[in-house]
Design an enzyme around this catalytic site. Structure first.
Site, mmCIF file in Angstrom:
data_model
loop_
_atom_site.group_PDB
_atom_site.id
_atom_site.type_symbol
_atom_site.label_atom_id
_atom_site.label_comp_id
_atom_site.label_asym_id
_atom_site.label_seq_id
_atom_site.Cartn_x
_atom_site.Cartn_y
_atom_site.Cartn_z
ATOM 1 N N LYS A 146 0.842 -1.199 0.000
ATOM 2 C CA LYS A 146 0.000 0.000 0.000
ATOM 3 C C LYS A 146 0.877 1.249 0.000
ATOM 4 C CE LYS A 146 -1.859 2.557 3.283
ATOM 5 N NZ LYS A 146 -1.846 3.880 2.632
ATOM 6 N N GLU A 161 11.013 0.909 9.704
ATOM 7 C CA GLU A 161 11.998 1.947 9.394
ATOM 8 C C GLU A 161 11.305 3.268 9.676
ATOM 9 O OE1 GLU A 161 13.485 4.796 7.875
ATOM 10 O OE2 GLU A 161 13.395 3.961 5.841
ATOM 11 N N CYS A 187 13.959 10.477 5.706
ATOM 12 C CA CYS A 187 14.010 9.969 7.088
ATOM 13 C C CYS A 187 15.391 10.156 7.705
ATOM 14 C CB CYS A 187 13.572 8.518 7.144
ATOM 15 S SG CYS A 187 14.337 7.517 5.895
ATOM 16 N N GLU A 234 11.572 15.349 14.932
ATOM 17 C CA GLU A 234 11.719 15.264 13.480
ATOM 18 C C GLU A 234 10.768 16.270 12.826
ATOM 19 O OE1 GLU A 234 10.214 11.679 11.546
ATOM 20 O OE2 GLU A 234 11.984 11.711 10.265
HETATM 21 P P1 NDP Z 1 2.641 7.819 8.476
HETATM 22 O O1 NDP Z 1 3.497 7.015 9.335
HETATM 23 O O2 NDP Z 1 1.345 8.280 8.973
HETATM 24 O O3 NDP Z 1 2.333 7.023 7.113
HETATM 25 C C1 NDP Z 1 3.170 6.086 6.505
HETATM 26 C C2 NDP Z 1 2.329 5.007 5.837
HETATM 27 O O4 NDP Z 1 1.553 4.317 6.813
HETATM 28 C C3 NDP Z 1 1.322 5.544 4.831
HETATM 29 O O5 NDP Z 1 1.178 4.615 3.787
HETATM 30 C C4 NDP Z 1 0.063 5.614 5.656
HETATM 31 O O6 NDP Z 1 -1.108 5.605 4.876
HETATM 32 C C5 NDP Z 1 0.178 4.363 6.457
HETATM 33 N N1 NDP Z 1 -0.622 4.336 7.683
HETATM 34 C C6 NDP Z 1 -1.117 5.391 8.386
HETATM 35 N N2 NDP Z 1 -1.798 4.940 9.451
HETATM 36 C C7 NDP Z 1 -1.720 3.599 9.429
HETATM 37 C C8 NDP Z 1 -2.233 2.555 10.266
HETATM 38 N N3 NDP Z 1 -2.923 2.821 11.377
HETATM 39 N N4 NDP Z 1 -1.993 1.289 9.936
HETATM 40 C C9 NDP Z 1 -1.270 0.987 8.832
HETATM 41 N N5 NDP Z 1 -0.787 1.915 8.007
HETATM 42 C C10 NDP Z 1 -1.005 3.207 8.297
HETATM 43 O O7 NDP Z 1 3.459 9.016 7.966
HETATM 44 P P2 NDP Z 1 2.844 10.330 7.300
HETATM 45 O O8 NDP Z 1 2.894 10.103 5.894
HETATM 46 O O9 NDP Z 1 1.525 10.723 7.835
HETATM 47 O O10 NDP Z 1 3.875 11.365 7.829
HETATM 48 C C11 NDP Z 1 3.838 11.799 9.185
HETATM 49 C C12 NDP Z 1 5.223 12.034 9.684
HETATM 50 O O11 NDP Z 1 5.941 10.817 9.668
HETATM 51 C C13 NDP Z 1 6.052 12.950 8.847
HETATM 52 O O12 NDP Z 1 5.857 14.270 9.151
HETATM 53 C C14 NDP Z 1 7.422 12.485 9.161
HETATM 54 O O13 NDP Z 1 7.878 13.084 10.336
HETATM 55 C C15 NDP Z 1 7.284 11.024 9.391
HETATM 56 N N6 NDP Z 1 7.663 10.207 8.244
HETATM 57 C C16 NDP Z 1 8.815 9.518 8.304
HETATM 58 C C17 NDP Z 1 9.209 8.776 7.239
HETATM 59 C C18 NDP Z 1 10.444 7.999 7.270
HETATM 60 O O14 NDP Z 1 10.896 7.585 6.221
HETATM 61 N N7 NDP Z 1 11.014 7.738 8.400
HETATM 62 C C19 NDP Z 1 8.472 8.732 6.011
HETATM 63 C C20 NDP Z 1 7.241 9.471 6.049
HETATM 64 C C21 NDP Z 1 6.882 10.171 7.134
HETATM 65 P P3 NDP Z 1 -1.787 6.998 4.436
HETATM 66 O O15 NDP Z 1 -0.761 7.735 3.655
HETATM 67 O O16 NDP Z 1 -2.909 6.535 3.604
HETATM 68 O O17 NDP Z 1 -2.174 7.699 5.692
#
Ligand code: NDP
Length: 815
Positions: free
Chosen positions: A193, A267, A301, A398
């Protein structure tokens, strides 16, 4: 007179736009509306809701994508399960050909993929064209190689099953490659997903895969919200979850998968330091900072978001950096001449802005260069915040945007302390022309990737992943394969325990079950006089100690007769033991800093001393368990053998040189995890204990051991062996008592880095659930059978893997 040089100085780059025509044609071909990709076909879910994807640079609508519901997730998992039956049996050499075809097909569609990625995410086309898509292809080539070699190089492993993969929006294609390529190489099938902000490139990738002829059901891509993600995570027919995203959602997923037997790799976030020493080539370091924090608008990240610069060069360095910031170009992601594109979404833009304002409120000096931004679209200026306190939330949290905070240091020790002053541990870079200093600092920073005089360098041949709250598991390299395989002897783990409804208060491990402390029968020696009392104690910090609560527990033999009393440990005893283990770990030089040779000598010495008391331990096992002499003898002999095996591994599992695309050296170091809490099984009380303790300490960890509560006496006898074997104080600590009561404190303790638990299925669930407090690593047996006498099941790579975490150090070479 105006010279040519003056003329150049005043010349501006003109826009160099990449055409979106091919992407628009592809979107139009689909009527700008997409279903789900299951079994190599587009499926239009009946009555589905749709979600609009926009280009963050322009605000233009790209397409509508479906929101998967439960029945759609079920269909995707069923397709993957059906495909697994044949894909896992397809010879690796055949899987390699499919993967090679995918890699080739990615190269054929390179431009289309890159342009779509930039339109969907807002990242500069220069980056998607030169970094994201080449790495996408590279991962499929690299892991095609591992598919080819699986049967020879990983012959003691098997595929896992259906893998649920959830990726974020910052590198949609790259994250997809990091997850899908190793999974299918090892014979697994996938339901992936993408993040809601960036769904498009995964859908184009699905077509690229189908066009390459991959059998249906091996890769399934479904779009949907976090709710759909959760449905994948909790689906009973999914065997492993691989997730990249925020630490908060990572924690939720750890809770949701606890006790299920599913493997999980996380991660998560980071706040990675960029450490600049005064002897660094400052101009190169400025360019390094640009790569570290403004690559992908800082939405990385492992972005180098904390600049830590040596005080004597700080003013000069910051001035150079500000000048450079004034030359950064921010604009439409399809303009080939820009350095920074758009922020992915308005809500992310607001988050970034919130943090910049918070930085100012916290006393920081906010600098943003006077550069133009496009008038439409989600653009944010590169930002530098100086003069913040190291404890300020802007320094600790972050931000995930183009915002750099800066601190100063005087000595290397201070630089290391500042670099490690974070709950994260994903990446770091060290800038110095003194290679000795740079490598020394690199070895002391706690993070999964350390770049020397560079930052944000990636390749499929080196693993990537975190320490501490940045998560666990590795993606990339040989080390990344272990997330997608299981030892051949092990069945699909299906623990006999149904997790309670989330949030329900648990009493697990709360209280020590009341057990009457029965008196021991009076023992007499051969001369008819009473034996001298020998009370087993606990072993903490190299000392034999009485339990804090001053209670004891009766140890019974097979017929129920009391044969000894051991200390009934409580929270305080565990805290003391953790403190001792932590001190032994961080001491200078700590256990981890000793040579493998020295550690191996100590393990051999333990083996020697255990063997010298062989008969005594045999007697003890017979007495406790009621087993036959022959069986107890075999156990003691196997324990001595196991110490030998792990003594051997003490200097033979240090790491490797990775064959990455870097011109230079990439070194993978298998570092210890830290302090490990270990709850031992009841089967084979001595051998189980030794099989777990020995690899942990061989690889430089310090341990808090909780012996089998039923049969603890062989463990309490063992501390006398440890005492005479030169084991430094605090390296091995032994706390007796109720397993679950003691482990509860261990798993909740912030100074414990990992917990290994070989008790009940319920205990396995609780340990995994509670471990989310600081995202510590866990290894649990779920009460499932393991034959500790069997070398395949009781020693070797599985144990060493759990006892280590890989750090990759990247060192470019050349002038
Ligand atoms: P999230 O952790 O919310 O999302 C990452 C993925 O998880 C997306 O595909 C999201 O779907 C999905 N997801 C969200 N909620 C659930 C759940 N309950 N169960 C399973 N999957 C879920 O990150 P965001 O994109 O909202 O970003 C928020 C913050 O996270 C950023 O501001 C940043 O600080 C951090 N981040 C860190 C990353 C890294 O590489 N370490 C990458 C991205 C974000 P959907 O998009 O549909 O909500």
């Amino acid at each position: 007179m105006t010279t040519l040089l003056d003329l150049f100085k005043t010349m501006e780059y003109g826009p160099a736009p990449e055409s979106p025509a091919a992407v628009n044609a592809w979107l139009e071909e689909h009527g700008r509306k997409f279903g789900l990709f299951i079994n190599n076909e587009w499926v239009t879910p009946k009555g589905a809701k749709y979600y609009s994807s926009y280009n963050p640079s322009t605000g233009d609508l790209l397409a509508e994508t479906a929101q998967a519901e439960k029945k759609d997730v079920d269909a995707a998992v069923a397709a993957a399960r059906a495909a697994f039956e044949s894909w896992s049996q397809t010879p690796g050499v055949v899987r390699a050909r499919y993967m090679y075809a995918i890699a080739r097909n990615i190269q054929k569609h390179h431009r289309l993929l890159a342009v779509l990625e930039s339109m969907d995410n807002g990242k500069p086309i220069r980056e998607s064209r030169d970094v994201d898509v080449p790495l996408l292809a590279r991962h499929f080539f690299y892991y095609a190689g591992w598919a080819q070699l699986m049967e020879t190089e990983l012959r003691e492993y098997q595929s896992i099953g259906v893998i649920g993969q959830i990726i974020p929006w910052n590198f949609p294609l790259m994250m997809l490659a990091w997850k899908i390529a190793p999974a299918i190489a090892m014979g697994n099938t996938v339901v992936l997903k993408p993040a809601s902000y960036t769904r498009m490139s995964a859908l184009l990738f699905a077509e690229v895969v189908a066009e390459a002829g991959l059998p249906p059901g091996v890769i399934n891509i479904i779009t949907g919200s976090g709710k759909a993600g959760e449905m994948i995570v909790t689906h009973p027919d999914v065997d492993k979850i691989a997730f990249t995203g925020s630490t908060e959602i990572g924690r939720t997923l750890r809770h949701l998968t606890a006790g299920s037997g599913k493997k999980i790799s996380l991660e998560l976030g980071g706040k990675s330091p960029v450490v600049v020493f005064d002897d660094a080539d400052l101009d190169s370091a400025v360019e390094g900072v640009v790569d570290a924090i403004w690559f992908n608008q800082g939405q990385v990240c492992c972005a180098g978001s904390r600049l830590i610069v040596q005080e004597n060069v700080a003013p000069r360095f910051l001035q150079k950096l500000k000048t450079r910031m004034g030359h950064l170009r921010v604009g439409d992601s399809l303009d080939k001449a820009i350095d920074m594109g758009a922020i992915v979404d308005k809500s992310q833009w607001d988050t970034v802005d919130y943090w910049v304002k918070t930085g100012a409120k916290e006393g920081g000096n906010v600098f943003q260069p006077d550069i133009p931004l496009p008038t439409t679209g989600l653009f944010y200026k590169p930002t530098l915040i100086t003069d913040l306190d190291p404890a300020a939330s802007t320094v600790q949290e972050e931000i995930f945007g183009p915002v750099l905070v800066s601190l100063t240091f005087r000595t290397p020790e201070e630089a290391i302390a500042l670099a490690n002053n974070t709950r994260y541990g994903l990446g770091a870079s060290v800038w110095s022309d003194n290679i000795n200093l740079a490598l020394d600092v690199a070895s002391k920073i706690k993070a999964g990737a350390i770049w020397v005089n560079c930052h944000n360098v990636f390749d499929a041949a080196a693993g990537f992943g975190g320490y501490r709250e940045s998560g666990f598991g590795r993606e990339g390299g040989r080390e990344g394969l272990f997330e997608y395989i299981r030892p051949k002897w092990m069945d699909r783990p299906q623990p006999d325990f149904t997790p309670p409804v989330e949030g329900k208060k648990s009493t697990w491990g709360e209280t020590i079950p009341a057990r009457p402390s029965r008196p021991e029968s009076n023992r007499v020696n051969g001369h008819g006089t009473p034996q001298v009392d020998r009370t087993p104690k606990m072993y903490i910090g190299g000392k034999q100690v009485r339990p804090d609560g001053a209670y004891t527990l009766a140890v019974l033999d097979a017929k129920g007769k009391v044969i000894g009393q051991v200390g009934d440990g409580n929270r305080k005893d565990i805290r003391n033991a953790v403190e001792a283990a932590h001190a032994a770990h961080v001491a200078k030089p700590g256990w981890a800093m000793r040579h493998g040779y020295n550690r191996s000598q100590i393990l051999y010495f333990i083996a020697e001393n255990l063997d010298a008391r062989n008969a005594e331990f045999v007697k003890r096992i017979v007495e406790m368990t009621g087993r036959r002499q022959k069986s107890a003898q075999a156990e003691v002999d196997a324990a001595v053998e196991r110490l030998f095996t792990n003594a051997a591994y003490a200097d033979k599992y240090g790491g490797t040189i990775q064959e990455t695309t870097l011109r230079g050296i990439t070194v993978a170091v298998n570092e210890p995890v830290g302090v490990i809490g270990i709850a031992c099984p009841d089967e084979y009380p001595l051998l189980g204990f030794v099989s777990l303790m020995a690899p942990a300490i061989a690889r430089g960890n310090t341990v808090v051991m909780v012996p089998s509560p039923r049969f603890p006496l062989s463990a309490t006898d063992l501390y006398q062996v440890l005492d005479t074997s030169d084991v430094p104080d605090g390296v091995v600590n032994i706390v007796t008592g109720d397993r679950d009561h003691l482990v509860k404190t261990l798993v909740q303790h912030e100074d414990v880095d990992a917990v290994w638990y070989f008790g009940s299925a319920e205990g396995g669930y609780r340990v995994e659930y509670e471990s989310a407090v600081n995202m510590k690593r866990t290894w649990v047996g779920y009460g499932l059978p393991r034959d500790w006498m069997d070398r395949e099941q009781g020693e070797g790579h599985e144990f060493l893997h759990e006892a280590t975490q890989v750090k990759n150090i990247w060192v470019p070479t050349g002038e």
